[in-house]
Design an enzyme around this catalytic site. Structure first.
Site: not given
Ligand code: 9MR
Length: 747
Positions: A727, A670, A343, A718
């Site tokens: 991601e 992702h 993102d 994948d």
């Molecule tokens: O890796 C993060 C995970 O441990 C959390 O539960 C989740 C919700 O906050 O978010 C994951 O991190 C994401 C982040 O919020 C936004 N950017 C991408 C991250 C990886 O998916």
């Protein structure tokens, strides 16, 4: 056009159910079409369009003129409401679609037609002029009569014509049975074993008794042989497995294979050079994550791109970012930093642990018995700063540190000295989307104690590491760290909201005793001051058993204090006990690894693989590696090395989770800009990018549609749509950086 005969679909479904012998297959309800008039034979009713879209019939299809220049996908849309969805029931969502001219992106969703407009299933294919047919199966997470099938077409630059036909949402279909292609049943580290290191593999077989194995060199000659060790049924995969130990073989070479039970493994090397490459590739990942600067195609062929989130339309720029409404009445220049993941958000909390672990890799290279700091030196990473006489690793992390410092609330404002939790888009954007093409409004989210302590910890750590190269920056960083520390003490419980997850992740964490400990430890190691020493010694975290099964991460940061207190020189009273606590933690991870037929230091409770499990395996390996740095005992070196095998293919899926490494590697992580799976003009992620890995909670609809009921290691796919299993992120790659550097140092 007439709908394809439903009988054909029904027969296919029946066949599929029979072939895969689904336990629930017999209970399938009849398949029922939920969409009205998906064939557009005589009318477009009851489909609606947004006001800026005109739709009509063309050759028995619905065709619509879509305006260019809108911001969000949903700013131009065609849809149908009042769709009934039943919780737990599977649906096949199918349609054909085309777009003229080529290359515009569609976001097709099944969701809620009323606030909060939840999405239950979505895909974002790129449209072709000639048209394509699409078909997906997903399971509804809710009961509703207010469902919607939506075709969102906004956010594309120029006007285009969209046509669709044969839209169908068939309820009562059998849940899709996804069979991953796992290749040969002999599972090895597809990249490389070290000549003087452990060499283990796993064989998937029904056999109960020992089986012979052979190690073959590139020309097919048998160079070693032995017998497998039956290990029974492995809980993390549900497979019956044997393990193979060929560590006695120590000659270098490439193109080895391991043969057992009639299967030949994927090829691998016995050679250290791949780890020397990985040490740098995993670090080079950060340059292409930079925000606020153009990425040079000369430095990264194939990855050059325009600067993201500067003041060039359609970006709104990160130069003067306001707060969310009601949060503050100033703006901040928060340009720069690394994008968090796939993102465009930038988060102080996750930025903190990432910064700590990459800087920690450098700091380890200064103090560990096998450390080679020159390998991370100036010129090592091919970045714009190469040649400035500062180690490239420090230059790269400085890009993030400067951003973290900008997130601090300025003097004179309420909550001065705290750090804003995060800055990101007002709304989630679709894929693909280059950083420079993001039209969304950017917002600062409220300051949090966790973010403030992340800033305090990393700025304090930076102060000691940058001092030899830039005294002014070191002083500025220490100053910011002290200010942040004081602000956190004054506001010890301001937590980011668990529901602030629109347009970016929440990273919410309601327990910050570990962040306080981490920050105090870093401030102590840099200053040696009594107040910080006392805080460390008085913290319950200091003596707590922190090396649990799951491992440390952005929310559980105690290890980021403890590991440094154990290894960075200081006069901390009781430092020996701190070192012992790391060894004790490592012993536990080593026991897990030894008991595990796939040889990894990770066996989460109830077999629930966490979000980003790959980096948790790496972080547990970091604890083992640190025990080696502390003690020099070879069992820790061996355990740390063996942990890498899982990531490189010794796993149930027979996949290497690092892009560009191994014969079958993860490459569709992702991402909004490494979105080759959606747009062939875009690249895959760069070499050395780690995928998050198996996640038992499979939060994203794509994974839900494929992996329902998955066991541990199998909860991964994948595919670019699977944001919860696949991601890439700056904190996960940081764990790879740290371990890659450790392994490269063992050669
Ligand atoms: O890796 C993060 C995970 O441990 C959390 O539960 C989740 C919700 O906050 O978010 C994951 O991190 C994401 C982040 O919020 C936004 N950017 C991408 C991250 C990886 O998916």
């Amino acid at each position: 056009m007439k709908r394809r005969r439903t009988t054909l679909l029904a027969i296919t479904a029946l066949l599929a159910a029979a072939l895969t012998a689904l336990p629930t297959g017999s209970a399938q309800a009849e398949e029922v079409e939920q969409v009205e008039n998906g064939t557009f034979d005589t009318t477009t009713a009851p489909w609606w369009t947004t006001g800026n879209v005109t739709a009509g019939l063309t050759d028995g299809r619905l065709c619509a003129d879509i305006p260019g220049g809108t911001t969000n996908r949903w700013d131009a849309a065609v849809g149908q409401n009042d769709i009934t969805l039943v919780k737990g029931e599977s649906y096949r969502f199918a349609f054909s679609a085309s777009g003229t001219p080529q290359g515009n992106v569609l976001r097709a969703i099944v969701g809620l037609s009323a606030a909060p407009y939840d999405t239950y299933f979505e895909v974002s294919p790129q449209l072709n002029v000639s048209g394509d047919s699409y078909s997906y199966t997903f399971t509804s997470p809710v009961d509703t009569t207010q469902g919607q099938v939506g075709f969102q077409l906004g956010g594309n630059a120029a006007p285009f014509t969209f046509c669709m036909d044969d839209v169908s949402l068939l309820g009562g279909v059998p849940p899709e049975v996804y069979e991953p292609d796992t290749g040969p049943r002999v599972r090895v580290n597809q990249v490389a074993y070290l000549p003087a290191g452990p060499k283990n593999a796993t064989l998937v077989t029904d056999a109960a008794a020992k089986l012979p194995w052979q190690l073959k060199n590139a020309s097919g000659a048998v160079v070693a042989h032995g017998r497998t060790t039956p290990r029974g049924v492995d809980a993390s995969s549900g497979q019956n497995v044997h393990s193979i130990d060929f560590g006695a073989y120590r000659a270098r070479g490439t193109g080895f294979t391991l043969v057992a039970d009639g299967e030949t493994s994927r090829p691998f090397d016995i050679d250290p050079s791949a780890y020397e490459r990985l040490r740098l590739d995993s670090l080079k990942y950060y340059y292409t994550q930079r925000s606020g600067t153009a990425i040079s195609d000369d430095l990264r062929p194939g990855y050059g791109r325009a600067a993201g989130h500067v003041d060039v339309a359609p970006n709104q720029g990160d130069g003067e970012v306001p707060c969310q409404p009601g949060v503050c009445d100033y703006t901040l220049d928060v340009t720069g930093g690394w994008y968090d993941a796939g993102d465009h958000g930038k988060y102080v909390v996750n930025g903190g642990i990432s910064t700590w672990e990459v800087l920690g890799t450098y700091e380890r290279s200064l103090y560990a018995r096998t450390g080679q700091s020159e390998k991370l030196g100036d010129g090592s990473l091919n970045i714009p700063e190469s040649g400035n006489r500062v180690p490239d690793l420090l230059d790269e992390v400085r890009w993030e540190l400067d951003f973290l410092l900008k997130m601090q609330v300025p003097d004179g404002q309420p909550l001065a000295g705290m750090a804003h939790h995060k800055i990101h888009d007002e709304q989630w954007t679709g894929l693909p989307l280059m950083p420079s093409d993001d039209p969304q409004k950017r917002e600062l989210h409220p300051p949090s104690t966790a973010a403030t302590l992340n800033l305090a910890a990393t700025a304090a750590q930076a102060a000691r590491l940058y001092r030899p190269y830039d005294r002014a920056f070191a002083a500025k960083a220490l100053d910011a760290a002290r200010t942040a520390w004081a602000a956190a003490l004054e506001h010890p419980a301001i937590h980011a909201s668990e529901s602030d997850g629109i347009g970016g992740g929440t990273y919410s964490d309601n327990n910050v005793t570990d962040e306080f400990y981490w920050a105090a430890a870093q401030l102590y190691l840099t200053t040696g001051e009594k107040a910080f020493q006392e805080y460390v010694l008085d913290s319950p975290v200091h003596t707590a058993d922190i090396f649990g099964g799951l491992g440390f991460d952005w929310a559980r940061t105690a290890a980021a204090g403890r590991l440094d207190l154990a290894t960075v020189p200081s006069r901390l009273p009781g430092r020996d006990k701190v070192r012992q606590s790391v060894i004790k933690g490592a012993d536990r991870y080593l026991a897990t690894l030894k008991a595990h037929p796939y040889g990894m230091p990770y066996a989460p409770g109830d077999n629930l693989y966490d979000w980003g499990s790959n980096h948790q395996i790496l972080n547990n390996a970091v604890v083992i590696a640190t025990a080696y740095d502390i003690s020099g005992a070879s069992k820790y070196r061996e355990g740390a090395l063996q942990s890498m095998d899982y990531l490189f293919g010794r796993n149930a899926l027979n996949i290497s989770y690092v892009t560009g490494y191994g014969e079958a590697d993860a490459r569709n992580q992702h991402s909004r800009w490494y979105a080759r799976q959606l747009d062939p003009d875009l690249p895959n992620p760069p070499r050395g990018t780690l995928a998050g890995g198996p996640n038992s909670s499979i939060q994203d609809p794509f994974a839900q549609s494929k992996l329902q009921g998955c066991i541990g290691q199998f909860c991964y796919i994948d595919d670019i749509q699977s944001w919860s299993t696949n991601e890439h992120t700056i904190n996960w790659n940081a764990a790879l950086v740290r371990m890659a550097s450790f392994v490269a140092d063992q050669t």
